[in-house]
Design an enzyme around this catalytic site. Structure first.
Site, PDB file in Angstrom:
ATOM      1  N   LEU A   1     -63.106 -15.240 -29.610  1.00 51.72           N
ATOM      2  CA  LEU A   1     -64.456 -15.821 -29.572  1.00 51.72           C
ATOM      3  C   LEU A   1     -65.475 -14.739 -29.946  1.00 51.72           C
ATOM      4  CD1 LEU A   1     -65.602 -18.606 -29.063  1.00 51.72           C
ATOM      5  CD2 LEU A   1     -65.999 -17.988 -26.714  1.00 51.72           C
ATOM      6  N   HIS A   2     -65.448 -14.346 -31.203  1.00 48.52           N
ATOM      7  CA  HIS A   2     -66.329 -13.304 -31.730  1.00 48.52           C
ATOM      8  C   HIS A   2     -67.081 -13.842 -32.930  1.00 48.52           C
ATOM      9  CE1 HIS A   2     -64.493 -10.205 -29.230  1.00 48.52           C
ATOM     10  NE2 HIS A   2     -63.334 -10.757 -29.525  1.00 48.52           N
ATOM     11  N   ALA A   3     -68.210 -13.244 -33.259  1.00 53.50           N
ATOM     12  CA  ALA A   3     -69.020 -13.529 -34.442  1.00 53.50           C
ATOM     13  C   ALA A   3     -69.147 -15.021 -34.748  1.00 53.50           C
ATOM     14  CB  ALA A   3     -68.511 -12.741 -35.637  1.00 53.50           C
TER      15      ALA A   3
END
Length: 88
Positions: free
Chosen positions: A14-16
């Site tokens: 759950l990044h960028a």
């Protein structure tokens, strides 16, 4: 209060981009929306908060909604994250 526990399946976690999708989905509702991972809970409407959790792929997260539109919020957020293949 409504909550769901799901697994992050996006290869980068759950990044960028996936975090942006999640924050945008949560921001459409009046209810308080939080995301929990690793014993920490942050406001899901905050990109910095979500990114600070450093959620990797295959992690179990809990999304909770509390407020006047909590039913619609939890359903819509889950639908958007599943449609984008962020959660499984």
């Amino acid at each position: 209060m409504k909550s769901i526990t799901v697994t992050v399946i996006d290869p980068v976690g759950l990044h960028a981009r996936p975090a942006t999708v999640a924050v945008h989905a949560a921001g459409k509702f009046k209810s308080e929306v939080n995301i929990s991972y690793g014993g920490r809970e942050v406001n899901m409407k905050s990109i910095m908060g979500v990114m600070s959790l450093g959620i990797p792929t295959q992690s179990e997260i809990t999304i909770s909604c509390d407020g006047e539109d909590e039913d619609a919020a939890i359903t819509a957020i889950e639908d958007v994250l599943r449609a984008q293949k962020i959660i499984g």
